[in-house]
Motif scaffolding. Sequence first.
Motif, PDB file in Angstrom:
ATOM      1  N   LYS A   1     -40.526 -73.171  14.901  1.00  0.00           N
ATOM      2  CA  LYS A   1     -41.988 -73.269  14.924  1.00  0.00           C
ATOM      3  C   LYS A   1     -42.549 -71.893  14.600  1.00  0.00           C
ATOM      4  O   LYS A   1     -42.285 -70.924  15.332  1.00  0.00           O
TER       5      LYS A   1
ATOM      6  N   TYR B   1     -45.894 -69.587  13.991  1.00  0.00           N
ATOM      7  CA  TYR B   1     -47.331 -69.499  14.299  1.00  0.00           C
ATOM      8  C   TYR B   1     -47.930 -68.328  13.526  1.00  0.00           C
ATOM      9  O   TYR B   1     -47.570 -67.169  13.764  1.00  0.00           O
TER      10      TYR B   1
ATOM     11  N   GLU C   1     -41.842 -76.246  11.500  1.00  0.00           N
ATOM     12  CA  GLU C   1     -43.231 -76.637  11.723  1.00  0.00           C
ATOM     13  C   GLU C   1     -44.121 -75.407  11.637  1.00  0.00           C
ATOM     14  O   GLU C   1     -43.753 -74.329  12.110  1.00  0.00           O
ATOM     15  N   GLU C   2     -45.278 -75.581  11.044  1.00  0.00           N
ATOM     16  CA  GLU C   2     -46.216 -74.481  10.821  1.00  0.00           C
ATOM     17  C   GLU C   2     -47.451 -74.672  11.700  1.00  0.00           C
ATOM     18  O   GLU C   2     -48.059 -75.738  11.682  1.00  0.00           O
TER      19      GLU C   2
END
Length: 206
Positions: A70, A72, A111-112
């Motif tokens: 992930k 961020y 995942e962004e």
Amino acid sequence: MKNYAKVIVKGSPISKSNFKLFNLNGRAILPYNSGKYHDRYALYEEEIAYETKIQNPNLVLSEALIAVLKVYYKSEKRHPDTNNITKSIFDGIEKSGLIVNDAQIRKIIIEEFYDKENPRFELELFGESSYEISYSVNKKQIPGTPIEYDPPANKKGSLLKKEKAIKETSKKICCNICGKVIKNKEAISANNGSMKICRECLKKLF
């Protein structure tokens, strides 16, 4: 035997491809002590290795792994390609000794996300002998607002030129008899405007 690990590294993730230099032989190098901007990647890789060791002391994962990453970012639009980020991150993870080789990562989900106040990446590693992964893509009941992207800055000029050429081509008029391209002001209408012919073909008709 422990076959799970989690790593969190704060700060905006960066991509290795943005910090490469080339020597006189054309070989790509990654400087680390030049005192310049390009040292950032090497320092970031070292930071990843350090944080990984601190968060997972005396742990080595040697089996095939599933990775859930992930990322961020500070901004929704201005950030590196997420696909390029994975190489940067796993280089640092491998340097830490947590994994033996980044080829161990056999399945990966990326995942962004966006967190202006706390950019970071969170990586979880699962041993395939104990874990499996499944996923599904479902259609939303209520569609959201799409996030639109512009082409990269180095491609904008060529795209604009291509669009201009297409527009100019669409404006061209061809003689319906000989097929030659003719300027609009030189085109002669015939058959109630449904045909355009050049002056040369008009002369041949009489």
